[in-house]
Design an enzyme around this catalytic site. Sequence first.
Site, PDB file in Angstrom:
ATOM      1  N   LYS A 120      -2.720   7.847   2.314  1.00 54.10           N
ATOM      2  CA  LYS A 120      -1.829   7.023   1.384  1.00 54.10           C
ATOM      3  C   LYS A 120      -0.193   7.738   1.507  1.00 54.10           C
ATOM      4  CE  LYS A 120      -2.876   4.067   0.153  1.00 54.10           C
ATOM      5  NZ  LYS A 120      -3.168   2.862   1.156  1.00 54.10           N
ATOM      6  N   ALA A 144       1.701   6.228   4.161  1.00 53.83           N
ATOM      7  CA  ALA A 144       1.951   5.330   5.366  1.00 53.83           C
ATOM      8  C   ALA A 144       1.323   5.819   6.462  1.00 53.83           C
ATOM      9  CB  ALA A 144       3.452   5.074   5.396  1.00 53.83           C
ATOM     10  N   THR A 204      -1.153   4.777   8.210  1.00 52.87           N
ATOM     11  CA  THR A 204      -1.866   4.001   9.032  1.00 52.87           C
ATOM     12  C   THR A 204      -0.553   3.473   9.725  1.00 52.87           C
ATOM     13  OG1 THR A 204      -3.630   3.763   7.670  1.00 52.87           O
ATOM     14  CG2 THR A 204      -3.312   1.875   9.280  1.00 52.87           C
ATOM     15  N   SER A 205       0.208   2.899   9.267  1.00 59.22           N
ATOM     16  CA  SER A 205       1.342   2.487   9.978  1.00 59.22           C
ATOM     17  C   SER A 205       1.786   3.235  10.973  1.00 59.22           C
ATOM     18  CB  SER A 205       2.663   2.182   8.693  1.00 59.22           C
ATOM     19  OG  SER A 205       2.130   1.948   7.613  1.00 59.22           O
ATOM     20  N   HIS A 260      -5.813  11.625  15.569  1.00 59.02           N
ATOM     21  CA  HIS A 260      -5.275  11.597  13.918  1.00 59.02           C
ATOM     22  C   HIS A 260      -6.585  11.518  13.335  1.00 59.02           C
ATOM     23  CE1 HIS A 260      -6.293   7.376  13.842  1.00 59.02           C
ATOM     24  NE2 HIS A 260      -6.377   7.396  15.100  1.00 59.02           N
ATOM     25  N   HIS A 267      -8.089  12.587   8.826  1.00 61.38           N
ATOM     26  CA  HIS A 267      -7.991  13.366   7.449  1.00 61.38           C
ATOM     27  C   HIS A 267      -8.393  14.530   7.502  1.00 61.38           C
ATOM     28  CE1 HIS A 267      -5.870   9.521   6.266  1.00 61.38           C
ATOM     29  NE2 HIS A 267      -7.303   8.967   6.176  1.00 61.38           N
ATOM     30  N   SER A 316       4.563  -5.845  10.298  1.00 61.14           N
ATOM     31  CA  SER A 316       3.236  -5.907  10.734  1.00 61.14           C
ATOM     32  C   SER A 316       2.534  -4.217  10.760  1.00 61.14           C
ATOM     33  CB  SER A 316       3.161  -6.283  12.168  1.00 61.14           C
ATOM     34  OG  SER A 316       3.690  -5.531  13.187  1.00 61.14           O
ATOM     35  N   THR A 330      -0.508  -1.651  -0.449  1.00 65.55           N
ATOM     36  CA  THR A 330      -1.447  -1.775  -1.313  1.00 65.55           C
ATOM     37  C   THR A 330      -1.266  -3.000  -2.382  1.00 65.55           C
ATOM     38  OG1 THR A 330      -1.594   0.600  -1.306  1.00 65.55           O
ATOM     39  CG2 THR A 330      -2.640  -0.425  -3.108  1.00 65.55           C
ATOM     40  N   LYS A 354      -0.177  -3.207  -6.866  1.00 62.29           N
ATOM     41  CA  LYS A 354       0.305  -1.927  -7.393  1.00 62.29           C
ATOM     42  C   LYS A 354       1.231  -2.144  -8.368  1.00 62.29           C
ATOM     43  CE  LYS A 354       2.959   1.116  -5.241  1.00 62.29           C
ATOM     44  NZ  LYS A 354       3.063   1.881  -3.861  1.00 62.29           N
TER      45      LYS A 354
END
Length: 352
Positions: free
Chosen positions: A83, A85, A87-88, A140, A142, A281, A286, A289
Amino acid sequence: MGLSRSAMPAKVQLLAVMTFALAMLFIENQIQRLEESRAKLELTIARHEVAEVEQRHSEDAGRESGPRAERDDAVVIYNRVPKTASTSFTNIAYDLCGKNGFHVLHINTTKNNPVMSLQDQVRFVRNVTSWREMKPAFYHGHVAYLDFSKYGAAGKPMYINVVRDPIERLVSYYYFLRFGDDYRPALRRRKQGDKKTFDECVSSGGPDCAPDKLWLQIPFFCGHHPECCRWALQQAKFNLVNEYLLVGVTEELEDFVMILEAALPRFFRGATELYRTGKKSHLRKTTDKKPPTKETITKLQQSDIWKIENEFYEFALEQFQFARAHAVRERDGELYVLAQSFFYEKIYPKAN
Ligand SMILES: *[C@@H]1O[C@H](CO)[C@@H](O)[C@H](O)[C@H]1NC(C)=O
Ligand SMILES: *[C@@H]1O[C@H](CO)[C@@H](O)[C@H](O)[C@H]1NC(C)=O
C-alpha cells in the site's frame, strides 16, 4: 700516361672505398630502421598486452564490484512495502522490460510473509546472483531487506523502495482488505463484508487499526531481524542511506520515477513519459476509502510505534528531498533532470 696509369688504380681504390663506405652507411641505416621498427613492434605488443590485462581487470571488476549501473548483469530489487503505490510503479517495469531488454520477476512469498527462513535467504541470494539468463533483472516482492554480502555473494543488487506516511498507509491497507481496489475488483479480500470505517475501528479499539499495525516500513528496511524498536529504527535508517540506491515517497512518485530514469536508464528509459501519460491506468485506487478524522489521527499519534515509524518516514522523506534537490529542477511548473555536470581533464599519460 704514367700519371694516368698510376692514377687509375688510385681512382678505382677511392671508388671502392667510397662504395664500401656508402654500402656500410646504407646497411647501418637499414639496421637502425629495423631496430626502430622492432622497438615499435615491441611497444605495440606491450600496449596490446596492457590493454588485454586492463580489459580482463575491468571484466573481473564488472563481475564483482564494478560500476553496477553500467554492467549488463545488473540486478535491481524493489522490496515493496504494501500500500505505497507499489503496484503502480511495478507496472511501469512490466511495461518497459520488453523494450529496454531486462527481466521482471515477482518474488511470491507464502502468505506475503516478508521474513524468509535462513535456508530460503541463502537459496534466494545464490539464485539471484548466479541466474545469468535472467540478467539484467528487476525483482519485486514484499520481502524484508537482505544484505547480499552477508551470504558470501559476489556483487550486490541495487535496492530501491517507496515509503508512505504511516497512518495514510494503514488507512489504505485497512480499506483495501475490506473493499479491494480498482485493479483487481473481482478478487475477494480477506475482510470483505466488514463495513466498519477506520474511525469506528480506532474508537472501538479494533485489532486491524491498532498502533502495532503501523509497525511495517521499518521492518522492511531493517532486514531479517527480530522486531525491536529503537535499534530497528537505527538499522533501517542506516540501510536506507547505505544500501538503497533511491527511496521515494508515495506522495511524490513522479519525481521518484524521473530520478530513477535519469540514474538507471538501462532499466527505466521511458518511465517518466509512461508514468505521466498512463497516470490513470497505472494508479491503483482503493475503493471506498474514507479519510480518517483528526481525533483518529491524534489517537494513533500518541502511540510509541507511530512515533518511531513516523521518525523513519520523515527521515526517508528528508533523504529523498535531498536527492531530488540535487537531481532535478523546476521550470514553469515542469520538472526536468539536470544534465551531467562533471567531466575529465588532465588525463595522463597522454596517448602516443
Ligand atoms: C502467490 O502464489 C499463490 C499460490 O500460487 C497465489 O495464490 C497468489 O495469488 C500469488 N500472489 C500474487 C500476489 O500473485
Ligand atoms: C533459480 O531458481 C529458478 C526457480 O526455482 C530455477 O529455475 C533456476 O534454474 C535457478 N537458477 C540458478 C542459476 O540456480
